[in-house]
Design a protein around this motif. Sequence first.
Motif, mmCIF file in Angstrom:
data_model
loop_
_atom_site.group_PDB
_atom_site.id
_atom_site.type_symbol
_atom_site.label_atom_id
_atom_site.label_comp_id
_atom_site.label_asym_id
_atom_site.label_seq_id
_atom_site.Cartn_x
_atom_site.Cartn_y
_atom_site.Cartn_z
ATOM 1 N N HIS A 150 0.844 -1.205 0.000
ATOM 2 C CA HIS A 150 0.000 0.000 0.000
ATOM 3 C C HIS A 150 0.881 1.258 0.000
ATOM 4 C CE1 HIS A 150 -3.337 2.668 0.861
ATOM 5 N NE2 HIS A 150 -2.605 3.177 1.839
ATOM 6 N N ALA A 151 1.913 1.268 0.814
ATOM 7 C CA ALA A 151 2.805 2.428 0.904
ATOM 8 C C ALA A 151 3.513 2.688 -0.427
ATOM 9 C CB ALA A 151 3.824 2.219 2.023
ATOM 10 N N ILE A 152 3.965 1.639 -1.087
ATOM 11 C CA ILE A 152 4.662 1.790 -2.365
ATOM 12 C C ILE A 152 3.701 2.291 -3.434
ATOM 13 C CG2 ILE A 152 5.801 0.500 -4.227
ATOM 14 C CD1 ILE A 152 7.602 1.171 -1.784
ATOM 15 N N LYS A 153 2.493 1.738 -3.480
ATOM 16 C CA LYS A 153 1.503 2.208 -4.460
ATOM 17 C C LYS A 153 1.206 3.686 -4.235
ATOM 18 C CE LYS A 153 -1.155 -1.465 -3.554
ATOM 19 N NZ LYS A 153 -2.286 -2.419 -3.567
ATOM 20 N N ARG A 154 1.049 4.062 -2.993
ATOM 21 C CA ARG A 154 0.749 5.460 -2.655
ATOM 22 C C ARG A 154 1.896 6.389 -3.066
ATOM 23 N NH1 ARG A 154 -3.094 7.960 0.454
ATOM 24 N NH2 ARG A 154 -2.397 9.899 1.398
ATOM 25 N N LEU A 155 3.127 5.943 -2.873
ATOM 26 C CA LEU A 155 4.299 6.726 -3.280
ATOM 27 C C LEU A 155 4.215 7.080 -4.762
ATOM 28 C CD1 LEU A 155 7.321 7.727 -2.771
ATOM 29 C CD2 LEU A 155 7.949 5.460 -3.601
ATOM 30 N N PHE A 156 3.893 6.107 -5.586
ATOM 31 C CA PHE A 156 3.815 6.359 -7.025
ATOM 32 C C PHE A 156 2.595 7.201 -7.388
ATOM 33 C CE2 PHE A 156 6.617 2.572 -7.102
ATOM 34 C CZ PHE A 156 7.686 3.164 -7.767
ATOM 35 N N TYR A 157 1.458 6.921 -6.778
ATOM 36 C CA TYR A 157 0.257 7.717 -7.060
ATOM 37 C C TYR A 157 0.490 9.184 -6.723
ATOM 38 C CZ TYR A 157 -2.572 3.463 -7.630
ATOM 39 O OH TYR A 157 -3.095 2.272 -8.055
ATOM 40 N N GLU A 158 1.170 9.452 -5.616
ATOM 41 C CA GLU A 158 1.418 10.836 -5.193
ATOM 42 C C GLU A 158 2.366 11.565 -6.138
ATOM 43 O OE1 GLU A 158 2.583 10.610 -1.082
ATOM 44 O OE2 GLU A 158 0.508 10.309 -0.431
ATOM 45 N N GLN A 159 3.134 10.818 -6.928
ATOM 46 C CA GLN A 159 4.011 11.430 -7.919
ATOM 47 C C GLN A 159 3.312 11.611 -9.262
ATOM 48 O OE1 GLN A 159 8.141 10.172 -8.119
ATOM 49 N NE2 GLN A 159 7.839 8.976 -6.259
ATOM 50 N N GLY A 160 2.053 11.177 -9.336
ATOM 51 C CA GLY A 160 1.299 11.313 -10.573
ATOM 52 C C GLY A 160 1.517 10.184 -11.561
ATOM 53 N N VAL A 161 2.036 9.074 -11.078
ATOM 54 C CA VAL A 161 2.287 7.914 -11.935
ATOM 55 C C VAL A 161 1.116 6.939 -11.796
ATOM 56 C CG1 VAL A 161 3.867 6.014 -12.402
ATOM 57 C CG2 VAL A 161 4.764 8.184 -11.605
ATOM 58 N N SER A 162 0.725 6.359 -12.911
ATOM 59 C CA SER A 162 -0.377 5.400 -12.910
ATOM 60 C C SER A 162 0.164 4.001 -13.219
ATOM 61 C CB SER A 162 -1.411 5.814 -13.959
ATOM 62 O OG SER A 162 -2.479 4.910 -13.965
ATOM 63 N N PRO A 163 0.516 3.258 -12.185
ATOM 64 C CA PRO A 163 1.099 1.933 -12.417
ATOM 65 C C PRO A 163 0.046 0.880 -12.747
ATOM 66 C CG PRO A 163 0.894 2.334 -10.074
ATOM 67 C CD PRO A 163 0.446 3.595 -10.771
ATOM 68 N N LEU A 164 0.499 -0.183 -13.358
ATOM 69 C CA LEU A 164 -0.314 -1.381 -13.483
ATOM 70 C C LEU A 164 -0.080 -2.147 -12.190
ATOM 71 C CD1 LEU A 164 -1.997 -3.532 -15.027
ATOM 72 C CD2 LEU A 164 0.169 -4.417 -15.872
ATOM 73 N N ILE A 165 -1.146 -2.386 -11.447
ATOM 74 C CA ILE A 165 -1.048 -3.121 -10.179
ATOM 75 C C ILE A 165 -1.540 -4.540 -10.417
ATOM 76 C CG2 ILE A 165 -1.781 -3.235 -7.767
ATOM 77 C CD1 ILE A 165 -0.248 -0.681 -8.362
ATOM 78 N N HIS A 166 -0.716 -5.507 -10.086
ATOM 79 C CA HIS A 166 -1.123 -6.905 -10.198
ATOM 80 C C HIS A 166 -1.161 -7.496 -8.789
ATOM 81 C CE1 HIS A 166 -1.888 -10.432 -12.687
ATOM 82 N NE2 HIS A 166 -1.366 -11.083 -11.654
ATOM 83 N N GLU A 167 -2.364 -7.725 -8.286
ATOM 84 C CA GLU A 167 -2.543 -8.247 -6.927
ATOM 85 C C GLU A 167 -2.364 -9.765 -6.930
ATOM 86 O OE1 GLU A 167 -2.645 -6.327 -4.445
ATOM 87 O OE2 GLU A 167 -3.498 -4.433 -5.133
ATOM 88 N N LEU A 168 -1.291 -10.223 -6.322
ATOM 89 C CA LEU A 168 -0.976 -11.649 -6.304
ATOM 90 C C LEU A 168 -2.030 -12.473 -5.581
ATOM 91 C CD1 LEU A 168 2.834 -11.332 -5.551
ATOM 92 C CD2 LEU A 168 1.789 -11.944 -7.736
ATOM 93 N N ASP A 169 -2.599 -11.907 -4.516
ATOM 94 C CA ASP A 169 -3.587 -12.665 -3.739
ATOM 95 C C ASP A 169 -4.962 -12.693 -4.397
ATOM 96 O OD1 ASP A 169 -3.799 -9.942 -3.230
ATOM 97 O OD2 ASP A 169 -4.377 -10.206 -1.139
ATOM 98 N N GLU A 170 -5.126 -11.996 -5.509
ATOM 99 C CA GLU A 170 -6.399 -12.017 -6.235
ATOM 100 C C GLU A 170 -6.265 -12.747 -7.573
ATOM 101 O OE1 GLU A 170 -7.612 -7.928 -6.463
ATOM 102 O OE2 GLU A 170 -7.853 -7.784 -4.287
#
Length: 102
Positions: A25-45
């Motif tokens: 969650h912290a890493i995703k938030r770091l990128f979102y706050e920089q204006g980057v839109s990553p592809l998130i692949h949730e391993l547990d889903e």
Amino acid sequence: MDRVAKISSQRALVIFSKSTCCMCHAIKRLFYEQGVSPLIHELDEDSGGKELESALMKLGCSPAAPAVFIGGKLVGSANTVMTLQLNGSLKKMLKDAGALWL
């Protein structure tokens, strides 16, 4: 391994994550706050998430999530990403990969 390579090359920034992981969650938030839109692949889903975790660990990710790929190349886990952020080189990597335009 092939599936990790295929997923990690789909966008300039790809994060293999677990939906219940606080570091993810912290890493995703770091990128979102920089204006980057990553592809998130949730391993547990993902029905093949355990195999992906195994492949990520073979690539050197320990723990397997979060695993960050920039420009299709493995950057590393949360510690590596935070180190790059603190020393100022993460933004350049994102720009070079086309994930950030600022």
